[in-house]
Write a protein that holds these residues in place. Structure first.
Motif, mmCIF file in Angstrom:
data_model
loop_
_atom_site.group_PDB
_atom_site.id
_atom_site.type_symbol
_atom_site.label_atom_id
_atom_site.label_comp_id
_atom_site.label_asym_id
_atom_site.label_seq_id
_atom_site.Cartn_x
_atom_site.Cartn_y
_atom_site.Cartn_z
ATOM 1 N N ALA A 1 0.820 -1.214 0.000
ATOM 2 C CA ALA A 1 0.000 0.000 0.000
ATOM 3 C C ALA A 1 0.850 1.257 0.000
ATOM 4 O O ALA A 1 0.503 2.256 -0.637
ATOM 5 N N HIS B 1 -7.599 6.740 3.077
ATOM 6 C CA HIS B 1 -6.199 7.005 2.744
ATOM 7 C C HIS B 1 -6.054 8.323 1.997
ATOM 8 O O HIS B 1 -5.127 9.098 2.269
ATOM 9 N N GLY C 1 -4.197 1.749 -1.522
ATOM 10 C CA GLY C 1 -3.190 2.788 -1.709
ATOM 11 C C GLY C 1 -3.421 3.716 -2.877
ATOM 12 O O GLY C 1 -2.670 4.678 -3.046
ATOM 13 N N SER D 1 0.706 4.009 -2.826
ATOM 14 C CA SER D 1 0.404 5.405 -2.507
ATOM 15 C C SER D 1 1.409 6.345 -3.161
ATOM 16 O O SER D 1 1.040 7.386 -3.727
#
Length: 442
Positions: free
Chosen positions: A147, A416, A185, A151
């Motif tokens: 993740a 997120h 992500g 990201s």
């Protein structure tokens, strides 16, 4: 229909043996000397972020909850342990009725974290908590690493879609978990059908070079694909000569061709040339998808290129150089006796070599400035200071053995985005640096 109920190979009926041998030998000794029932608190944290990373991403929480629910010692598992003489009969009898009955608190999935953040807090008897160490760490370390890479790639992509396509670069079950973590992500789709089936992630895919090569000509391959999938499909144009392939693709599909994919060469140069050629041919709406062993740095280098989407495989599913987050699971507090009313006593590892820990049952909060931008991760024990009461990060995930906070992947994905947006702008820089905000201990 819930795919998880079908018991397909993407699921594991029992997670009880996803543990290390010494978890069970510790249990046996604790049962024998009377410490097994001591109330205990374990915490998951990492002492540092991977080199160059500015923040971490919590992923795998939902899978941890599934693993805890499925941590059962059935007849076959118990027989295996008996045959190998891993533990004695008293311990086998205890394991036969094992059900986690404690509480779990943690950072919700999709949240960001920093060194020292108490990402997960597991509370119950020593016996029931110690068994969960390995399975919890294996999930969180793997998924959070994927993740975090996802990201960074999503930030580098600047809003352009990202396709996860790393199934052939990792273990078949790890591929499903990686796709899930990548979606949290910031990735938008996956090539892995098992991930789509298990978690509802959008799946995409059209053809590989083999499809072109099995035909007598590239034109024949394009005609077959368009006839089957429609002119909105994506045609792979780098099997032979890219310019000739683009010209043929537009002739076959028309100016409504959905996209072309480039999988080799100098992607920056080729993308510009292909965009110019497509526009000259009247295919101004045809998109360009690039693949070819991309990572966040390669994606960032294409920021000025006329690229509409990226497909990422190897670098994503291996954490882009950091396949683990080095999370640990440590006992931080335990009761002075097996008496349920005995007070908790902080405990901590004090050895040298950078592996010390901080004792005590912890809370965590994120302090922000007047504009709402994060400025510190505050971790402490005891009472939470009033100014931080509304910014606490841990939420209850399991209460008295029952999962109370299961949520959708979309919720984790949205969280997120919001968490990343609350960090200082330098969080998304790919240049090497320390954690974007400090961890302070109250």
């Amino acid at each position: 229909m819930n795919p998880a109920d079908l018991g397909l190979p993407v699921d594991v009926p029992s997670t009880a043996l996803f543990t290390d041998h010494y978890e069970l030998t510790m249990l046996q000794a604790a049962l024998a000397n009377g410490t097994a029932d001591r109330r205990s608190v374990f915490e998951v944290f990492t002492r540092r972020l991977p080199e160059g990373r500015r923040y971490g991403v919590v992923a795998g929480t939902g899978r941890v909850l599934d693993a805890v629910e499925n941590f059962r010692f059935d007849t076959a598992v118990l027989e295996f342990l008996r045959e190998r003489a891993v533990v004695d009969m008293r311990t086998l009898d205890w394991l036969a009725s094992y059900r986690f009955s404690g509480d779990i608190w943690g950072y919700p999935e999709g949240e960001v974290y920093f060194p020292g953040s108490p990402l997960l807090r597991v509370e119950g008897s020593f016996a029931e908590c110690v068994l969960l160490e390995t399975v919890i760490l294996s999930i969180l370390n793997h998924d959070s690493a994927i993740a975090a890479a996802a990201s960074r790639m999503a930030s580098a992509a600047g809003g352009r879609p990202l396709i996860e396509m790393g199934a052939r670069r990792t273990h078949e079950l790890a591929a499903v978990a990686a796709s899930r973590a990548a979606y949290v992500g910031g990735f938008t789709s996956t090539s892995d059908l098992a991930a789509g089936f298990r978690y509802g992630i959008p799946t995409v895919g059209t053809s590989a070079h083999a499809f072109t090569l099995v035909h007598d000509t590239e034109r024949d391959a394009f005609q077959a694909q368009v006839a089957s999938l429609g002119s909105g499909t994506t045609l792979l144009v780098d099997t032979y000569d890219v310019a000739e392939a683009v010209r043929t693709a537009v002739e076959v599909a028309g100016t409504g061709l959905g996209a072309v994919r480039i999988d080799s060469g100098d992607l920056l140069l080729v993308a510009h040339r292909v965009r110019q050629q497509l526009d000259e041919l009247g295919a101004t709406g045809t998109k360009i998808v690039v693949t070819s062993d991309l990572d966040e740095y390669a994606i960032a280098s294409l920021a000025a290129a006329p690229v509409d989407a990226y497909g990422v495989g190897t670098q994503l599913v291996t954490g882009s150089g950091h396949p683990t987050c080095s999370m640990v699971y440590k006992l931080v507090a335990r009761a002075a006796s097996a008496d349920p009313k005995a007070p908790l006593v902080p405990v901590a590892k004090k050895s040298s070599g950078g592996k010390t820990s901080i004792g005590g049952r912890k809370w965590a909060a994120r302090r922000t400035d007047a504009e709402g931008v994060a400025e510190a991760e505050v971790v402490g024990t005891g009472a939470v200071p009033a100014p931080l009461a509304d910014t606490q990060l841990l939420v209850q995930l399991v209460k008295a053995g029952e999962v109370v906070a299961r949520e959708s992947l979309e919720a984790a994905r949205d969280r997120h985005r919001e968490a990343l947006a609350s960090l200082p702008l330098s969080a998304t820089q790919l240049s090497r640096g320390e954690a974007v905000i400090p961890t302070e201990y109250a």
